[in-house]
Design an enzyme around this catalytic site. Sequence first.
Site, short mmCIF file in Angstrom:
data_model
loop_
_atom_site.label_atom_id
_atom_site.label_comp_id
_atom_site.label_asym_id
_atom_site.label_seq_id
_atom_site.Cartn_x
_atom_site.Cartn_y
_atom_site.Cartn_z
N ASN A 62 11.69 -34.22 47.03
CA ASN A 62 11.56 -34.26 48.53
C ASN A 62 11.72 -35.69 49.12
O ASN A 62 11.00 -36.67 48.68
CB ASN A 62 10.40 -33.52 48.93
CG ASN A 62 9.01 -34.10 48.60
OD1 ASN A 62 8.94 -34.40 47.36
ND2 ASN A 62 7.89 -33.91 49.07
N GLU A 64 11.10 -37.53 52.90
CA GLU A 64 10.35 -37.21 54.08
C GLU A 64 11.01 -38.43 55.02
O GLU A 64 11.60 -39.16 54.54
CB GLU A 64 9.22 -37.10 54.00
CG GLU A 64 8.48 -35.93 53.30
CD GLU A 64 7.17 -35.79 53.19
OE1 GLU A 64 6.18 -36.70 53.48
OE2 GLU A 64 6.75 -34.99 52.62
N CYS A 73 13.51 -30.84 51.53
CA CYS A 73 12.84 -30.38 50.18
C CYS A 73 13.53 -30.88 48.96
O CYS A 73 14.90 -30.99 49.04
CB CYS A 73 12.69 -28.89 50.21
SG CYS A 73 11.62 -28.12 51.63
N GLU A 75 14.16 -28.97 46.37
CA GLU A 75 15.46 -27.98 45.75
C GLU A 75 16.63 -28.26 46.47
O GLU A 75 17.78 -28.37 45.86
CB GLU A 75 14.93 -26.61 46.17
CG GLU A 75 13.55 -26.30 45.54
CD GLU A 75 12.25 -26.73 46.34
OE1 GLU A 75 12.30 -27.67 46.91
OE2 GLU A 75 11.38 -25.97 46.56
N CYS A 112 10.31 -22.70 49.74
CA CYS A 112 10.29 -22.21 51.23
C CYS A 112 11.33 -21.21 51.48
O CYS A 112 12.40 -21.27 50.49
CB CYS A 112 10.06 -23.54 51.94
SG CYS A 112 12.10 -24.20 52.32
N CYS A 115 14.89 -23.13 51.51
CA CYS A 115 15.47 -23.28 50.06
C CYS A 115 16.06 -22.12 49.30
O CYS A 115 16.98 -22.17 48.88
CB CYS A 115 14.56 -24.00 49.21
SG CYS A 115 14.24 -25.78 49.69
N1 THU Z 1 8.63 -29.25 49.97
C1 THU Z 1 9.47 -29.16 48.85
O1 THU Z 1 10.08 -29.94 48.66
N2 THU Z 1 9.87 -28.10 48.21
C2 THU Z 1 9.05 -26.79 48.51
O2 THU Z 1 9.37 -26.04 48.11
C3 THU Z 1 7.92 -27.04 49.42
C4 THU Z 1 7.87 -28.25 50.42
C5 THU Z 1 8.29 -30.29 50.48
C6 THU Z 1 8.55 -30.73 51.77
C7 THU Z 1 7.73 -31.76 52.28
O3 THU Z 1 8.25 -33.05 51.98
C8 THU Z 1 6.48 -31.61 51.54
O4 THU Z 1 6.84 -31.06 50.44
C9 THU Z 1 5.22 -30.79 52.11
O5 THU Z 1 5.64 -29.52 52.92
#
Ligand code: THU
Length: 165
Positions: A62, A64, A73, A75, A112, A115
């Site tokens: 991930n 940000e 994310c 994935e 999520c 994804c």
């Molecule tokens: N996140 C992911 O990378 N994958 C997921 O399946 C759920 C959430 C990340 C997004 C964000 O950077 C952090 O986790 C918190 O939500």
Amino acid sequence: MKTVTRSFDYQEYASPDEMDPRDRELVQAARDAQKTSYAPYSGFNVGAAVRLEDGTIVKGSNQENSAYPSGLCAERTAMFAASAAHPGKAMVSLAIVGGFARKIDDKPCSPCGACRQVMAEYQMAGKRPLSVILSGAKKTLKFSCVDDILPFVFDSFYTESHPSR
Ligand code: THU
């Protein structure tokens, strides 16, 4: 009116040692990818690894951003990187790990909805099932295709002729 029940099987492993060696390797790749997570805002680090039909593994984590919606994310980072670098190659399995402070949560990290939709797209494009492995510190879950974690997805591909049916 009638009530229709939809059910599916999935595997639950207490330890990665119980898993197929290729799946174990993919989970390890997701763990390695988690180390590259850039998550200064949530502190939640996610790693993902996707295996292509030729065995290639592509990792993602991930990423940000201070403008929150601009982040992505793990994935989707992995799947988009795989599709960009290896266009046309089917994705056959995807492993995900997550946790705060670069640890792996006991509970498997569940992807999520956005994804899942992207997984469904690449499964459709690859014309073969894309299995999804969610690995936590205490247990690992394996779903044999994206349909099981995204039922009634928006796509005409999801018919009786689906290759995973
Ligand atoms: N996140 C992911 O990378 N994958 C997921 O399946 C759920 C959430 C990340 C997004 C964000 O950077 C952090 O986790 C918190 O939500």
